[in-house]
Write a protein that holds these residues in place. Structure first.
Motif, mmCIF file in Angstrom:
data_model
loop_
_atom_site.group_PDB
_atom_site.id
_atom_site.type_symbol
_atom_site.label_atom_id
_atom_site.label_comp_id
_atom_site.label_asym_id
_atom_site.label_seq_id
_atom_site.Cartn_x
_atom_site.Cartn_y
_atom_site.Cartn_z
ATOM 1 N N GLU A 245 0.816 -1.206 0.000
ATOM 2 C CA GLU A 245 0.000 0.000 0.000
ATOM 3 C C GLU A 245 0.854 1.262 0.000
ATOM 4 O OE1 GLU A 245 -4.198 -1.741 1.628
ATOM 5 O OE2 GLU A 245 -3.198 -0.231 2.862
ATOM 6 N N GLU A 246 2.039 1.217 0.622
ATOM 7 C CA GLU A 246 2.946 2.364 0.529
ATOM 8 C C GLU A 246 3.370 2.584 -0.921
ATOM 9 O OE1 GLU A 246 3.827 4.592 2.749
ATOM 10 O OE2 GLU A 246 2.652 3.641 4.331
ATOM 11 N N THR A 247 3.535 1.501 -1.666
ATOM 12 C CA THR A 247 3.891 1.613 -3.076
ATOM 13 C C THR A 247 2.734 2.205 -3.874
ATOM 14 O OG1 THR A 247 5.374 -0.295 -2.870
ATOM 15 C CG2 THR A 247 4.691 0.323 -5.094
ATOM 16 N N GLU A 248 1.529 1.756 -3.601
ATOM 17 C CA GLU A 248 0.368 2.257 -4.345
ATOM 18 C C GLU A 248 0.197 3.764 -4.190
ATOM 19 O OE1 GLU A 248 -2.638 -1.597 -4.404
ATOM 20 O OE2 GLU A 248 -2.659 -0.265 -2.658
ATOM 21 N N HIS A 249 0.375 4.268 -2.985
ATOM 22 C CA HIS A 249 0.090 5.697 -2.766
ATOM 23 C C HIS A 249 1.347 6.560 -2.652
ATOM 24 C CE1 HIS A 249 -0.043 4.689 1.781
ATOM 25 N NE2 HIS A 249 0.985 5.518 1.630
ATOM 26 N N LYS A 250 2.469 6.062 -3.165
ATOM 27 C CA LYS A 250 3.748 6.742 -2.940
ATOM 28 C C LYS A 250 3.824 8.155 -3.526
ATOM 29 C CE LYS A 250 6.175 4.597 -6.895
ATOM 30 N NZ LYS A 250 7.365 3.790 -7.248
ATOM 31 N N ALA A 251 2.993 8.466 -4.518
ATOM 32 C CA ALA A 251 3.078 9.779 -5.158
ATOM 33 C C ALA A 251 2.018 10.762 -4.684
ATOM 34 C CB ALA A 251 2.965 9.620 -6.673
ATOM 35 N N VAL A 252 1.103 10.340 -3.841
ATOM 36 C CA VAL A 252 -0.064 11.190 -3.534
ATOM 37 C C VAL A 252 0.343 12.475 -2.815
ATOM 38 C CG1 VAL A 252 -2.250 11.335 -2.294
ATOM 39 C CG2 VAL A 252 -1.659 9.238 -3.529
ATOM 40 N N ALA A 253 1.066 12.365 -1.713
ATOM 41 C CA ALA A 253 1.466 13.575 -0.981
ATOM 42 C C ALA A 253 2.367 14.456 -1.842
ATOM 43 C CB ALA A 253 2.171 13.190 0.319
ATOM 44 N N PHE A 254 3.231 13.831 -2.622
ATOM 45 C CA PHE A 254 4.136 14.570 -3.510
ATOM 46 C C PHE A 254 3.334 15.356 -4.544
ATOM 47 C CE2 PHE A 254 7.073 15.208 -6.983
ATOM 48 C CZ PHE A 254 8.301 15.409 -6.375
#
Length: 279
Positions: free
Chosen positions: A166-175
């Protein structure tokens, strides 16, 4: 387009409920104190850290007009919330073994409280984007290198692989949110340097405390073998140095490290019906 997450990749929380062993084996990772407590000490930091991440992104949700990124923010918040819940149970298992988990938690809470009261909302978001990069590259290493969890208790292996997925799935969201609200790269890079320092410091202090409780703090073989496992020629963290440094490039975004195939291969462990992302 506001989002850099590959088209078709849906970010959804998985409603996992792990049956943690009770008591938790003290050295659940292949009977190795160093490996077990390195993961343990990182885990203790997650519940408060992930609540901070959620809060920092949520503050800017109303400024995002791209419906796709808005949906990804919803998924990000859901996933991080579930991570926090499971790692709180994990912390309780460690507390039951006699480790001073409350002291470790309070150290993190104090720093987060200071950050929220002394730094702007945008700097808090920068800190989140930076730490999400660290968790993303560590997640990639864990999913890519099967030997990293070799010998671990099966349930603990599943917990960490779920979290890494799940960290991989959402890795770009905050960025992506940070970029959309006009975030400055210099602030982002400063946040990464500070975040890295405190993450290493807090993890090391937690590891040292647990080894001390086990009577192994001054056992040189434990440290020799542990540091070799981390940073030796075949060390699990050694390959992450380059991907970590990429963050400081002016044109960086997280999906430049495109591990979508690895992500979908891992999804099959947890999802019954997984469709590939659209290229």
């Amino acid at each position: 387009m506001a989002s850099t997450t590959p088209a078709g990749l849906k970010i959804r929380p998985r409603h996992m409920s792990f049956d943690f062993p009770n008591p938790l084996p003290r050295h659940w990772h292949s009977g190795d104190a160093f490996k077990s407590h390195l993961f343990d000490s990182m885990s203790v930091l997650f519940p408060d850290g992930e609540r901070f991440f959620i809060d920092s992104v949520r503050k800017f949700r109303d400024q995002i007009t791209d419906p796709e990124l808005t949906e990804q923010i919803r998924g990000f918040i859901g996933q991080e919330g579930h991570h926090s819940r499971e790692h709180l149970v994990y912390s309780d298992r460690l507390r039951a073994l006699g480790y001073d988990i409350t002291r470790m938690e309070n150290r993190a809470k104090k720093r987060i409280h200071y950050t929220q009261n002394n730094f702007s909302a945008k700097r808090q978001l920068a800190a989140t984007a930076a730490m999400e990069h660290i968790t993303a590259i560590m997640a990639d290493g864990l999913l890519r290198n099967e030997s990293q969890m070799q010998g671990a208790h099966p349930m603990m292996r599943q917990l960490w692989r779920w979290h890494a997925l799940e960290e991989t799935e959402h890795k770009a969201v905050a960025f992506d949110v940070y970029n959309q609200v006009g975030g400055d790269r210099k602030i982002l890079h400063r946040a990464m340097r500070m975040g890295t320092f405190f993450f290493i410091k807090d993890t090391f202090l937690g590891l040292a405390h647990m080894l001390k409780q086990d009577g192994l703090l001054w056992n040189w073989r434990v440290w020799r073998d542990g540091l070799t496992w981390m940073w030796g020629k075949e060390g699990v963290f050694r390959p992450l140095i380059k991907t970590y440094k990429d963050f400081f490039k002016d044109d960086f975004h997280p999906w430049q490290h495109n591990n979508i195939e690895l992500l979908y291969a891992t999804r099959r462990e947890f999802d019954e019906n997984t469709e590939p992302a659209v290229a």
